[in-house]
Scaffold this active site. Sequence first.
Site, PDB file in Angstrom:
ATOM      1  N   GLN A 130      94.259  38.882  -7.907  1.00 12.74           N
ATOM      2  CA  GLN A 130      95.352  38.357  -8.734  1.00 12.74           C
ATOM      3  C   GLN A 130      94.889  37.158  -9.553  1.00 12.74           C
ATOM      4  O   GLN A 130      95.660  36.607 -10.330  1.00 12.74           O
ATOM      5  CB  GLN A 130      96.545  37.973  -7.844  1.00 12.74           C
ATOM      6  CG  GLN A 130      97.243  39.166  -7.235  1.00 12.74           C
ATOM      7  CD  GLN A 130      98.470  38.784  -6.451  1.00 12.74           C
ATOM      8  OE1 GLN A 130      98.580  37.661  -5.952  1.00 12.74           O
ATOM      9  NE2 GLN A 130      99.406  39.702  -6.319  1.00 12.74           N
ATOM     10  N   ARG A 215      85.515  54.019  15.486  1.00 14.37           N
ATOM     11  CA  ARG A 215      86.076  53.219  16.582  1.00 14.37           C
ATOM     12  C   ARG A 215      87.134  52.251  16.054  1.00 14.37           C
ATOM     13  O   ARG A 215      88.201  52.089  16.640  1.00 14.37           O
ATOM     14  CB  ARG A 215      84.939  52.436  17.248  1.00 14.37           C
ATOM     15  CG  ARG A 215      85.401  51.683  18.459  1.00 14.37           C
ATOM     16  CD  ARG A 215      84.300  50.826  19.019  1.00 14.37           C
ATOM     17  NE  ARG A 215      84.564  50.435  20.387  1.00 14.37           N
ATOM     18  CZ  ARG A 215      83.754  49.693  21.107  1.00 14.37           C
ATOM     19  NH1 ARG A 215      82.610  49.285  20.608  1.00 14.37           N
ATOM     20  NH2 ARG A 215      84.067  49.372  22.341  1.00 14.37           N
ATOM     21  N   ARG A 224      98.684  49.701  15.365  1.00 10.66           N
ATOM     22  CA  ARG A 224      99.643  49.593  14.262  1.00 10.66           C
ATOM     23  C   ARG A 224     100.501  50.822  14.016  1.00 10.66           C
ATOM     24  O   ARG A 224     101.476  50.752  13.281  1.00 10.66           O
ATOM     25  CB  ARG A 224      98.865  49.325  12.954  1.00 10.66           C
ATOM     26  CG  ARG A 224      98.000  48.095  12.964  1.00 10.66           C
ATOM     27  CD  ARG A 224      98.826  46.847  12.930  1.00 10.66           C
ATOM     28  NE  ARG A 224      98.011  45.686  12.577  1.00 10.66           N
ATOM     29  CZ  ARG A 224      98.517  44.497  12.257  1.00 10.66           C
ATOM     30  NH1 ARG A 224      99.821  44.315  12.228  1.00 10.66           N
ATOM     31  NH2 ARG A 224      97.717  43.496  11.970  1.00 10.66           N
TER      32      ARG A 224
HETATM   33  C1  LIG Z   1     103.019  43.685  16.709  1.00 11.25           C
HETATM   34  C2  LIG Z   1     102.059  42.730  16.061  1.00 11.25           C
HETATM   35  C3  LIG Z   1     102.493  41.478  15.703  1.00 11.25           C
HETATM   36  C4  LIG Z   1     101.608  40.579  15.118  1.00 11.25           C
HETATM   37  N1  LIG Z   1     102.065  39.348  14.776  1.00 11.25           N
HETATM   38  C5  LIG Z   1     101.224  38.452  14.235  1.00 11.25           C
HETATM   39  C6  LIG Z   1     101.674  37.154  13.882  1.00 11.25           C
HETATM   40  O1  LIG Z   1     102.842  36.808  14.043  1.00 11.25           O
HETATM   41  N2  LIG Z   1     100.788  36.292  13.364  1.00 11.25           N
HETATM   42  C7  LIG Z   1      99.473  36.611  13.211  1.00 11.25           C
HETATM   43  O2  LIG Z   1      98.698  35.779  12.770  1.00 11.25           O
HETATM   44  N3  LIG Z   1      99.020  37.841  13.487  1.00 11.25           N
HETATM   45  C8  LIG Z   1      99.862  38.768  13.999  1.00 11.25           C
HETATM   46  N4  LIG Z   1      99.410  40.018  14.298  1.00 11.25           N
HETATM   47  C9  LIG Z   1      98.020  40.364  13.993  1.00 11.25           C
HETATM   48  C10 LIG Z   1      97.163  40.414  15.280  1.00 11.25           C
HETATM   49  O3  LIG Z   1      97.127  39.174  15.930  1.00 11.25           O
HETATM   50  C11 LIG Z   1      95.730  40.833  14.938  1.00 11.25           C
HETATM   51  O4  LIG Z   1      95.153  39.867  14.074  1.00 11.25           O
HETATM   52  C12 LIG Z   1      95.649  42.165  14.249  1.00 11.25           C
HETATM   53  O5  LIG Z   1      96.490  43.108  14.862  1.00 11.25           O
HETATM   54  C13 LIG Z   1      94.225  42.678  14.282  1.00 11.25           C
HETATM   55  O6  LIG Z   1      93.956  43.100  15.601  1.00 11.25           O
HETATM   56  P1  LIG Z   1      92.610  42.761  16.336  1.00 11.25           P
HETATM   57  O7  LIG Z   1      92.315  41.301  16.358  1.00 11.25           O
HETATM   58  O8  LIG Z   1      92.683  43.450  17.668  1.00 11.25           O
HETATM   59  O9  LIG Z   1      91.568  43.565  15.417  1.00 11.25           O
HETATM   60  P2  LIG Z   1      90.089  43.193  15.056  1.00 11.25           P
HETATM   61  O10 LIG Z   1      90.014  41.894  14.367  1.00 11.25           O
HETATM   62  O11 LIG Z   1      89.554  44.364  14.319  1.00 11.25           O
HETATM   63  O12 LIG Z   1      89.364  43.042  16.446  1.00 11.25           O
HETATM   64  C14 LIG Z   1      89.131  44.190  17.265  1.00 11.25           C
HETATM   65  C15 LIG Z   1      88.917  43.744  18.693  1.00 11.25           C
HETATM   66  O13 LIG Z   1      87.690  43.007  18.768  1.00 11.25           O
HETATM   67  C16 LIG Z   1      87.846  41.941  19.700  1.00 11.25           C
HETATM   68  N5  LIG Z   1      87.717  40.658  18.974  1.00 11.25           N
HETATM   69  C17 LIG Z   1      87.749  40.480  17.624  1.00 11.25           C
HETATM   70  N6  LIG Z   1      87.546  39.207  17.313  1.00 11.25           N
HETATM   71  C18 LIG Z   1      87.398  38.546  18.482  1.00 11.25           C
HETATM   72  C19 LIG Z   1      87.182  37.200  18.809  1.00 11.25           C
HETATM   73  N7  LIG Z   1      87.086  36.252  17.878  1.00 11.25           N
HETATM   74  N8  LIG Z   1      87.091  36.857  20.090  1.00 11.25           N
HETATM   75  C20 LIG Z   1      87.186  37.802  21.058  1.00 11.25           C
HETATM   76  N9  LIG Z   1      87.423  39.116  20.827  1.00 11.25           N
HETATM   77  C21 LIG Z   1      87.501  39.476  19.552  1.00 11.25           C
HETATM   78  C22 LIG Z   1      89.232  42.088  20.331  1.00 11.25           C
HETATM   79  O14 LIG Z   1      89.125  42.897  21.481  1.00 11.25           O
HETATM   80  C23 LIG Z   1      90.000  42.834  19.253  1.00 11.25           C
HETATM   81  O15 LIG Z   1      91.115  43.555  19.741  1.00 11.25           O
HETATM   82  C24 LIG Z   1     100.262  40.944  14.878  1.00 11.25           C
HETATM   83  C25 LIG Z   1      99.844  42.230  15.220  1.00 11.25           C
HETATM   84  C26 LIG Z   1     100.707  43.118  15.795  1.00 11.25           C
HETATM   85  C27 LIG Z   1     100.214  44.508  16.150  1.00 11.25           C
END
Ligand SMILES: Cc1cc2nc3c(=O)[nH]c(=O)nc-3n(C[C@H](O)[C@H](O)[C@H](O)COP(=O)(O)OP(=O)(O)OC[C@H]3O[C@@H](n4cnc5c(N)ncnc54)[C@H](O)[C@@H]3O)c2cc1C
Length: 272
Positions: A130, A215, A224
């Site tokens: 943007q 994966r 999601r």
């Molecule tokens: C119902 C729902 C509500 C949500 N509400 C909010 C909200 O209010 N505010 C907000 O900010 N986000 C929110 N989120 C986003 C959520 O917190 C995640 O950022 C997003 O779903 C991505 O998931 P993830 O971190 O598992 O995925 P990825 O970033 O792809 O990570 C995959 C997996 O790798 C591991 N991993 C990744 N990074 C790390 C790390 N730094 N340390 C340790 N393990 C790691 C974990 O096992 C993780 O599940 C929400 C998500 C959902 C599904």
Amino acid sequence: VSVVPHVEIANEIADLIADDPALYVLARPVINFDQVSSFLKDVGVKWERSRDAKPAEDLIEFAGRICYMSFGSDQSRKTNQEYIHHLIKQQHESVLEHASWTFLLTGVSRAFTHQLVRHRVGFSFSQLSQQYHDEAGAKYVMPEEIKKHPALVSDWIRLIAGLRREYVTIAANLNPNESEQVRVTKEKQRAIRSAARTILPNATETKIVFSANGRALRHFLAKRGAIVGDLEMRRVAALVHSQLMLEAPAILSGFTSRIHEDGYPIVNHVKE
Ligand SMILES: Cc1cc2nc3c(=O)[nH]c(=O)nc-3n(C[C@H](O)[C@H](O)[C@H](O)COP(=O)(O)OP(=O)(O)OC[C@H]3O[C@@H](n4cnc5c(N)ncnc54)[C@H](O)[C@@H]3O)c2cc1C
């Protein structure tokens, strides 16, 4: 009963409302069977492949078999699908990371992509800027919840149309040279659009290229796909699921997609 307001709204809708989300497959796994054959010949073993396996599935199976060198007489009688299901059941999911896809997603809102880009692991993104792109002609994603209440549609359109006009006004006011056809520098243009975009709503349509491996896509769908109140996310998750059903159905072990009672798709996941 006058039909004029309806015609006006229909015209505004055509001009303002983004098309439905669309998922384009830009790239998919290709397996180089010449090299696979060379390797198998070099080590003196055979690999009985499942005839109906897709390239991504062959790649995953091959990578998995390398872990144990389970070729030739050591190859189990599992089909490709059974083999990949077994990998998933054993949580040996790193093997699924070898297959990755590049998608282009259009017709989605900035609100949606803000959620999408939170997926850090196994995903890469390139999104419409943007700052560089003039959003004067941007379209907007009407929330499904608004669509369900026709009385609210015209209010929503009016507000969005007003914001789009204000975007143009702000950009024009910040660029007094425009009327004299003097080109502003690239960085000045960036500063103008950066300022003007601050009033664009979350509904602004965007385009995003994302690459993700098998994966990571499973993780995305599991997290999601079934959040009942997140209709835009559910629609995109269903698009991803249905495309992967064509690309590599075996990696979708544990997932089902169907139309939920609210009329929108839902992708459920049951851990095996
Ligand atoms: C119902 C729902 C509500 C949500 N509400 C909010 C909200 O209010 N505010 C907000 O900010 N986000 C929110 N989120 C986003 C959520 O917190 C995640 O950022 C997003 O779903 C991505 O998931 P993830 O971190 O598992 O995925 P990825 O970033 O792809 O990570 C995959 C997996 O790798 C591991 N991993 C990744 N990074 C790390 C790390 N730094 N340390 C340790 N393990 C790691 C974990 O096992 C993780 O599940 C929400 C998500 C959902 C599904």
